[in-house]
Write a protein that holds these residues in place. Sequence first.
Motif, short mmCIF file in Angstrom:
data_model
loop_
_atom_site.label_atom_id
_atom_site.label_comp_id
_atom_site.label_asym_id
_atom_site.label_seq_id
_atom_site.Cartn_x
_atom_site.Cartn_y
_atom_site.Cartn_z
N VAL A 101 0.86 -1.18 0.00
CA VAL A 101 0.00 0.00 0.00
C VAL A 101 0.90 1.23 0.00
O VAL A 101 1.76 1.38 0.87
CB VAL A 101 -0.93 0.01 1.23
CG1 VAL A 101 -1.86 1.21 1.18
CG2 VAL A 101 -1.72 -1.29 1.30
N HIS A 133 3.95 -0.52 4.32
CA HIS A 133 2.55 -0.84 4.58
C HIS A 133 2.08 -1.90 3.58
O HIS A 133 2.19 -1.71 2.36
CB HIS A 133 1.71 0.45 4.42
CG HIS A 133 0.27 0.30 4.74
ND1 HIS A 133 -0.67 1.29 4.49
CD2 HIS A 133 -0.44 -0.74 5.27
CE1 HIS A 133 -1.85 0.89 4.87
NE2 HIS A 133 -1.74 -0.35 5.34
N ALA A 135 -1.04 -5.09 2.73
CA ALA A 135 -2.40 -5.58 3.01
C ALA A 135 -2.67 -6.84 2.19
O ALA A 135 -2.02 -7.08 1.16
CB ALA A 135 -3.44 -4.51 2.67
N TYR A 164 -5.38 -8.07 8.52
CA TYR A 164 -5.47 -7.92 7.07
C TYR A 164 -4.66 -6.73 6.55
O TYR A 164 -4.50 -6.55 5.34
CB TYR A 164 -6.93 -7.76 6.64
CG TYR A 164 -7.54 -6.41 6.98
CD1 TYR A 164 -7.54 -5.37 6.05
CD2 TYR A 164 -8.11 -6.17 8.23
CE1 TYR A 164 -8.09 -4.13 6.37
CE2 TYR A 164 -8.66 -4.95 8.55
CZ TYR A 164 -8.65 -3.94 7.62
OH TYR A 164 -9.18 -2.71 7.94
N ASP A 165 -4.13 -5.91 7.46
CA ASP A 165 -3.46 -4.67 7.09
C ASP A 165 -2.35 -4.46 8.11
O ASP A 165 -2.64 -4.32 9.30
CB ASP A 165 -4.48 -3.53 7.13
CG ASP A 165 -4.02 -2.28 6.42
OD1 ASP A 165 -3.80 -2.36 5.20
OD2 ASP A 165 -3.88 -1.23 7.06
#
Length: 246
Positions: A101, A133, A135, A164-165
């Motif tokens: 991300v 980051h 996900a 999930y992140d």
Amino acid sequence: METMDPFLYKELKNCDAKRCWALVKNVIGVQLLDDDVIMIPFLPEGKFYDLGRVIVKEERSPMQKLARIPPGALAIGKLTDFVKDEVIHGAFNRLSEMQKVETAHNPRYVFEESDMKHGVKKTVRVEILGTDHYALWSLPENNSLVVDFDNRGFPYVKKFYLLYDVFYARQINVYVRINDEVDEFCIRERTPIGFRLKRYKIQSNGLIGPTKDISNKKWNVHWIKNTMFRNPMDALPNVPNSGRSR
């Protein structure tokens, strides 16, 4: 260097860099990541909070619920460890697919506070270098997988929480000083520092049900250290552990 927050000064009773993380992690989360990110509770245990892993809560008695005693929470492994059957084709394989991300973070974040009271000077410095980051590409859908926690040592689980992140740091340095006593703790490899969760309910037939985002502000738990808890799925250690520690 900023003046130390009075609460931090009061709670910083021991020169222990690893434990100090728990006192400053939420401030770091808001300043570096976002205010809805849950920070890892124990810095040396970052690997237990990787992408696609699962957290469960302990069962509470009716009296504990009435007294609003927070349940214990523990990271117990990857969701793939608990999948019994795949209902929707490809759902299992997608659990290991991730995407980066593109979010902007300070490449060299520094938290530093110091204060002296009654002749005792205390200093805390946390340096985080390089934040990434990631996900999951896609989340498990309603009725897409059958899970089995019962036969994996967790018979009480009626819902689970999926990471999930996840936010990762490439290097973390924690420095604590109380007068002449100094302690440092460093991690020089990529490790999770914060995450977001989705809750899944488990139906009576083992199918996973609808999801719900978990708000950081409502996530009220007592974290259980993985290093002090032998997961039933793990091999027996050389020296048997006596139980759990909060």
